[in-house]
Each structure stands twice: as structure tokens, then as C-alpha cells.
Motif scaffolding. Structure first.
Motif, PDB file in Angstrom:
ATOM      1  N   PHE A  15       0.809  -1.210   0.000  1.00  0.00           N
ATOM      2  CA  PHE A  15       0.000   0.000   0.000  1.00  0.00           C
ATOM      3  C   PHE A  15       0.848   1.268   0.000  1.00  0.00           C
ATOM      4  CE2 PHE A  15      -3.412  -2.867   1.650  1.00  0.00           C
ATOM      5  CZ  PHE A  15      -4.239  -2.722   0.550  1.00  0.00           C
ATOM      6  N   THR A  16       2.061   1.183   0.527  1.00  0.00           N
ATOM      7  CA  THR A  16       2.968   2.324   0.433  1.00  0.00           C
ATOM      8  C   THR A  16       3.313   2.578  -1.032  1.00  0.00           C
ATOM      9  OG1 THR A  16       3.908   1.897   2.623  1.00  0.00           O
ATOM     10  CG2 THR A  16       5.220   3.240   1.117  1.00  0.00           C
ATOM     11  N   VAL A  17       3.587   1.501  -1.765  1.00  0.00           N
ATOM     12  CA  VAL A  17       3.921   1.626  -3.184  1.00  0.00           C
ATOM     13  C   VAL A  17       2.713   2.106  -3.983  1.00  0.00           C
ATOM     14  CG1 VAL A  17       4.667   0.357  -5.238  1.00  0.00           C
ATOM     15  CG2 VAL A  17       5.739  -0.109  -3.037  1.00  0.00           C
ATOM     16  N   LYS A  18       1.531   1.554  -3.691  1.00  0.00           N
ATOM     17  CA  LYS A  18       0.321   1.967  -4.407  1.00  0.00           C
ATOM     18  C   LYS A  18      -0.019   3.431  -4.129  1.00  0.00           C
ATOM     19  CE  LYS A  18      -1.785  -2.636  -4.515  1.00  0.00           C
ATOM     20  NZ  LYS A  18      -2.859  -3.504  -3.965  1.00  0.00           N
ATOM     21  N   ALA A  19       0.141   3.852  -2.875  1.00  0.00           N
ATOM     22  CA  ALA A  19      -0.133   5.239  -2.520  1.00  0.00           C
ATOM     23  C   ALA A  19       0.834   6.182  -3.237  1.00  0.00           C
ATOM     24  CB  ALA A  19      -0.041   5.423  -1.006  1.00  0.00           C
ATOM     25  N   LEU A  20       2.100   5.791  -3.305  1.00  0.00           N
ATOM     26  CA  LEU A  20       3.094   6.611  -3.999  1.00  0.00           C
ATOM     27  C   LEU A  20       2.768   6.701  -5.486  1.00  0.00           C
ATOM     28  CD1 LEU A  20       5.701   8.212  -4.168  1.00  0.00           C
ATOM     29  CD2 LEU A  20       6.965   6.045  -4.241  1.00  0.00           C
ATOM     30  N   GLN A  21       2.351   5.592  -6.055  1.00  0.00           N
ATOM     31  CA  GLN A  21       2.006   5.584  -7.477  1.00  0.00           C
ATOM     32  C   GLN A  21       0.851   6.548  -7.755  1.00  0.00           C
ATOM     33  OE1 GLN A  21       1.063   1.665  -8.965  1.00  0.00           O
ATOM     34  NE2 GLN A  21       1.398   2.263 -11.083  1.00  0.00           N
ATOM     35  N   LEU A  22      -0.166   6.547  -6.894  1.00  0.00           N
ATOM     36  CA  LEU A  22      -1.305   7.448  -7.074  1.00  0.00           C
ATOM     37  C   LEU A  22      -0.907   8.899  -6.798  1.00  0.00           C
ATOM     38  CD1 LEU A  22      -4.134   5.255  -5.522  1.00  0.00           C
ATOM     39  CD2 LEU A  22      -3.890   5.909  -7.922  1.00  0.00           C
ATOM     40  N   MET A  69       5.556   6.123 -12.406  1.00  0.00           N
ATOM     41  CA  MET A  69       6.451   5.544 -11.421  1.00  0.00           C
ATOM     42  C   MET A  69       6.859   4.141 -11.826  1.00  0.00           C
ATOM     43  SD  MET A  69       5.797   4.823  -7.360  1.00  0.00           S
ATOM     44  CE  MET A  69       5.455   3.081  -7.464  1.00  0.00           C
ATOM     45  N   LYS A  70       8.148   3.862 -11.690  1.00  0.00           N
ATOM     46  CA  LYS A  70       8.637   2.514 -11.922  1.00  0.00           C
ATOM     47  C   LYS A  70       8.423   1.680 -10.664  1.00  0.00           C
ATOM     48  CE  LYS A  70      12.284   3.821 -15.191  1.00  0.00           C
ATOM     49  NZ  LYS A  70      13.755   3.803 -15.452  1.00  0.00           N
ATOM     50  N   GLN A  71       8.045   0.425 -10.870  1.00  0.00           N
ATOM     51  CA  GLN A  71       7.855  -0.472  -9.737  1.00  0.00           C
ATOM     52  C   GLN A  71       9.211  -0.860  -9.143  1.00  0.00           C
ATOM     53  OE1 GLN A  71       4.909  -1.388  -8.310  1.00  0.00           O
ATOM     54  NE2 GLN A  71       4.010   0.087  -9.734  1.00  0.00           N
ATOM     55  N   PRO A  72       9.289  -1.023  -7.805  1.00  0.00           N
ATOM     56  CA  PRO A  72      10.546  -1.473  -7.176  1.00  0.00           C
ATOM     57  C   PRO A  72      10.970  -2.823  -7.729  1.00  0.00           C
ATOM     58  CG  PRO A  72       8.971  -0.700  -5.534  1.00  0.00           C
ATOM     59  CD  PRO A  72       8.229  -0.786  -6.826  1.00  0.00           C
ATOM     60  N   GLU A  73      12.284  -3.066  -7.786  1.00  0.00           N
ATOM     61  CA  GLU A  73      12.799  -4.330  -8.308  1.00  0.00           C
ATOM     62  C   GLU A  73      12.441  -5.486  -7.391  1.00  0.00           C
ATOM     63  OE1 GLU A  73      16.945  -3.968  -9.043  1.00  0.00           O
ATOM     64  OE2 GLU A  73      16.704  -2.438 -10.619  1.00  0.00           O
ATOM     65  N   LYS A  74      12.405  -5.248  -6.080  1.00  0.00           N
ATOM     66  CA  LYS A  74      12.046  -6.274  -5.112  1.00  0.00           C
ATOM     67  C   LYS A  74      10.712  -5.912  -4.464  1.00  0.00           C
ATOM     68  CE  LYS A  74      16.821  -7.476  -3.906  1.00  0.00           C
ATOM     69  NZ  LYS A  74      17.789  -7.594  -2.772  1.00  0.00           N
ATOM     70  N   GLY A 103      11.485  -3.718  -1.786  1.00  0.00           N
ATOM     71  CA  GLY A 103      12.542  -2.775  -2.113  1.00  0.00           C
ATOM     72  C   GLY A 103      12.085  -1.333  -2.066  1.00  0.00           C
ATOM     73  N   ALA A 104      13.033  -0.439  -1.917  1.00  0.00           N
ATOM     74  CA  ALA A 104      12.726   0.990  -1.856  1.00  0.00           C
ATOM     75  C   ALA A 104      12.286   1.493  -3.226  1.00  0.00           C
ATOM     76  CB  ALA A 104      13.954   1.763  -1.383  1.00  0.00           C
ATOM     77  N   PRO A 105      11.155   2.169  -3.307  1.00  0.00           N
ATOM     78  CA  PRO A 105      10.707   2.739  -4.581  1.00  0.00           C
ATOM     79  C   PRO A 105      11.482   4.015  -4.903  1.00  0.00           C
ATOM     80  CG  PRO A 105       9.153   3.284  -2.854  1.00  0.00           C
ATOM     81  CD  PRO A 105      10.191   2.382  -2.227  1.00  0.00           C
ATOM     82  N   ASP A 106      11.320   4.494  -6.108  1.00  0.00           N
ATOM     83  CA  ASP A 106      11.965   5.727  -6.533  1.00  0.00           C
ATOM     84  C   ASP A 106      11.291   6.908  -5.834  1.00  0.00           C
ATOM     85  OD1 ASP A 106      13.194   7.818  -7.817  1.00  0.00           O
ATOM     86  OD2 ASP A 106      12.139   7.533  -9.722  1.00  0.00           O
ATOM     87  N   VAL A 107      12.051   7.650  -5.033  1.00  0.00           N
ATOM     88  CA  VAL A 107      11.488   8.787  -4.296  1.00  0.00           C
ATOM     89  C   VAL A 107      12.057  10.111  -4.795  1.00  0.00           C
ATOM     90  CG1 VAL A 107      11.028   7.429  -2.220  1.00  0.00           C
ATOM     91  CG2 VAL A 107      13.239   8.575  -2.469  1.00  0.00           C
ATOM     92  N   SER A 108      12.692  10.085  -5.967  1.00  0.00           N
ATOM     93  CA  SER A 108      13.270  11.309  -6.511  1.00  0.00           C
ATOM     94  C   SER A 108      12.184  12.353  -6.746  1.00  0.00           C
ATOM     95  CB  SER A 108      14.000  11.015  -7.827  1.00  0.00           C
ATOM     96  OG  SER A 108      13.108  10.461  -8.782  1.00  0.00           O
ATOM     97  N   GLY A 109      12.490  13.588  -6.414  1.00  0.00           N
ATOM     98  CA  GLY A 109      11.551  14.676  -6.618  1.00  0.00           C
ATOM     99  C   GLY A 109      10.587  14.902  -5.472  1.00  0.00           C
ATOM    100  N   LEU A 110      10.559  14.001  -4.501  1.00  0.00           N
ATOM    101  CA  LEU A 110       9.664  14.163  -3.354  1.00  0.00           C
ATOM    102  C   LEU A 110      10.336  15.017  -2.278  1.00  0.00           C
ATOM    103  CD1 LEU A 110       8.306  10.518  -2.898  1.00  0.00           C
ATOM    104  CD2 LEU A 110       7.368  12.352  -4.313  1.00  0.00           C
TER     105      LEU A 110
END
Length: 348
Positions: free
Chosen positions: A68-75, A84-89, A92-99
Motif C-alpha cells: 500500500f505504500t507503493v500503491k499510494a506513492l504511485q497514485l 512511477m517505476k515499480q521497485p525491483e524487489k 525494495g525501496a521505490p523511486d522517491v526522486s523529486g519528493l
């Protein structure tokens, strides 16, 4: 004394067991998550707090990069016209660039336990008939109350405060995440809303389904288990949800908000929950955060169906909601502040 003989195995059988166990161990190893480090926990928590503050809720804050952290970030990125690119694992940590994660400072804060936190606590029995005898379905422990106040997983609260959460006393200082606290006492001041029970709005509103012009719309994605709020077509908030179970699926279709009930009673009727038909065999459950529908019921223009809180934030995302759409109590209060009668709700 009875002596039990151990079973004997042939060499071929032992070899088969060995190979099977080795394969299982290898598969298990491949699925193991990345070991948690203090820096990793703080990074994940910072992202969760950032999203929670923006009302793109990651679910309970637990210091992990959960689904849900990844889904919330995607939205959240979608609301800003980004992809947004999905984390490799999976963890795994998602891409947080620009935040602007630096805006989450301090990440943690100290909360001093007050007398009101310890009042009204009490055990909630598992059986519904026993629950119906209680005057309120309150928090069972101070740890549960404080975890919900700060949108946290109760086990994560324990991790941040080792040895302090089992016997909480007035004046204790607990380390919590720095979010806007969920104030149970303020639910009654929520506008719009009523003091009706969770099942009463449908009866009161019968025949009053008049068209209402509104710029707000709610969409529930039954595949991603995410609820989105739109204003003038722009995505402004999102919350994780639990949708209907296999027994009673959530009502796919287009509906409207009938009304909002604050701190509702809940009429627990097995026939209504399983077949959508009222019976004379029911139990009336009193209000409280451990009421099955939580602290807010947002009724839809389909009898017995609504968006509501929960007595189990750990279960958000699982299919166990008897045809309704369930949110964490802190999220359903924020949702209720954005909707009113006539707001369209699309469940697809």
C-alpha cells in the motif's frame, strides 16, 4: 508405559525427502525479504509519513515498503502527472526522486500519555452476543489507542518503544511518528454527519434520492484495493480499503452517498450480511472504535451497503467486509470530511 516405534524409511525415501527439503529451502531463501536496518526503517517511515500527510495513505505506518505504500506513492505521482517505476524487489525501496521528504522533520516525536488515554479501556469479547451487552466497544489497551491515534501499526509502536507498551501509565513518553493525530473525541464534531446508526440512514432517506450537483467523486478499485477521491476530475486523495468477501461481494456499479453516520450503532444481522435481507435475529452493537463498522458509516443508495471504518486496521486489504468497503478509522474520518449526500461512488 506405551512405547512408540519410530517409522523406518528406505534410502530412496530419505533421498526424496532430502531433495524436497532442499528445494523448499532454496525457494524460501529466494522469497526472503531484505534484512531491515535502522536507516532503512527510517527511510520507509519517512516516505509513509510524507504520503499520509498528503492524504495518499499508505495504510498503517510500520516502517516497511509494503504494497500500500507503493500503491499510494504511485497514485500520488499520478496526481502530479508523473509515472512511477515499480521497485525491483517486493520490499525494495521505490523511486522517491523529486519528493520533498525533507519536509518530514522531525520524523518522530514524543507523545505524553494523558489520563483520558487510559479511561474507558476494556476487553472486547469475540462473540457478537457478548459484544452486544457492552455499553461501548472501546479500545482494549492504551497501546491500541495510541497506535491508532498516530496511524501506526501497534507492533511498530512497540519496536519504537521497547518494553514500554505493555504497561502504559499517565505521564509516560512514547516515541511516535509525526502525523496529524486521529482524535476520537473530535469525530462527533465532523461535518457533515448525523448521530444515526449505521443501518438507519437508508430507512430515513428512503424516497429522497434527489440529484445533487457536486464536484467531488469517489472511485473504488476492487483489484488494487484503493479508494480515490477526485475534485473537478483531479485526484486529491487516496486510501487503502478492504472490499467484499467471496460470500458477499462488494456491489460493483455506480452509486451515490446517502448520508454519513458518526459513532454509529451497528445492527449485526447475519441474514443481512450474507443475503442482504433483514431478519428478526440480530444484535445491536454500541458505538466505539472496536465496533465492526468503526467510527463512521458512509451509507450508499443501496440498502445495507456503505463505506465505513474498522475494528481491525491490520485487516485492511483483505477480503472480509460483507459487501461493504472498509477503511482504517483515521482514513474514513478524513474521507467523510470530503463527501456529502449525492456524491457519486463508482465501485469497479
Amino acid at each position: 508405559m506405551i512405547t512408540r516405534r519410530l517409522p523406518t524409511f528406505s534410502m530412496a525415501t530419505l533421498l526424496a525427502i532430502f531433495v524436497s527439503c532442499a528445494a523448499w529451502a532454496e525457494e524460501t531463501k529466494s522469497k526472503e525479504v531484505t534484512p531491515r536496518t535502522q536507516a532503512g526503517i527510517e527511510a520507509a517511515t519517512r516516505l509513509q509519513v510524507f504520503l499520509d500527510r498528503a492524504e495518499f495513505a499508505p495504510g498503517k505506518i510500520d516502517g516497511r515498503y509494503g504494497e500500500f505504500t507503493v500503491k499510494a506513492l504511485q497514485l500520488f505521482r499520478q496526481s502530479h502527472g508523473e509515472e512511477m517505476k515499480q521497485p525491483e524487489k517486493p520490499d525494495g525501496a521505490p523511486d522517491v526522486s523529486g519528493l520533498d521528504l525533507a519536509s518530514v522533520e522531525p520524523l518522530f516525536t514524543d507523545y505524553t500519555v494523558v489520563e483520558a488515554d487510559l479511561k474507558g479501556l476494556g476487553a472486547v469479547p469475540e462473540s457478537v452476543p457478548a459484544q452486544a451487552k457492552l455499553k461501548a466497544l472501546s479500545y482494549e489497551t492504551a497501546a491500541e489507542l495510541i497506535a491508532e491515534k498516530f496511524h501506526m501499526d501497534v507492533d511498530f509502536l512497540g519496536e519504537l518503544n521497547p518494553g514500554k507498551t505493555k504497561d502504559i501509565k499517565v505521564g509516560d513518553k512514547l516515541r511516535v511518528v509525526n502525523v496529524e493525530p486521529f482524535d476520537l473525541g473530535a469525530v462527533k464534531d465532523l461535518k457533515p454527519g448525523s448521530e444515526l446508526g449505521a443501518n438507519d440512514i437508508e430507512d430515513e432517506g428512503k424516497g429522497k434520492d434527489e440529484p445533487v450537483t457536486t464536484k467531488t467523486a469517489v472511485k473504488v478499485d476492487t483489484k488494487s484495493n484503493m479508494l480515490s477521491v477526485l475534485e473537478d476530475g483531479k485526484l486529491i486523495a487516496a486510501y487503502p480499503v478492504t472490499i467484499g468477501s467471496e460470500q458477499t461481494e462488494s456491489p460493483v456499479g455506480d452509486w451515490k452517498v446517502r448520508g454519513v453516520a458518526k459513532m454509529p450503532n451497528f445492527r449485526y444481522d447475519k441474514k443481512m450480511l450474507s443475503k442482504g435481507e433483514r431478519s428478526d435475529q440480530f444484535h445491536m452493537l454500541k458505538p466505539g472504535p472496536n465496533n465492526p463498522v468503526g467510527v463512521v458509516w458512509i451509507a450508499l443508495n443501496k440498502k445495507g451497503i456503505g463505506l465505513h471504518g474498522t475494528n481491525s486496521p491490520d485487516a485492511i486489504g483483505r477480503s472480509a467486509s460483507h459487501g461493504c468497503v472498509r477503511l482504517a478509522n483515521w482514513d474514513v474520518v478524513r474521507l467523510a470530511a470530503k463527501v456529502k449526500a449525492g456524491v457519486p461512488v463508482a465501485i469497479h
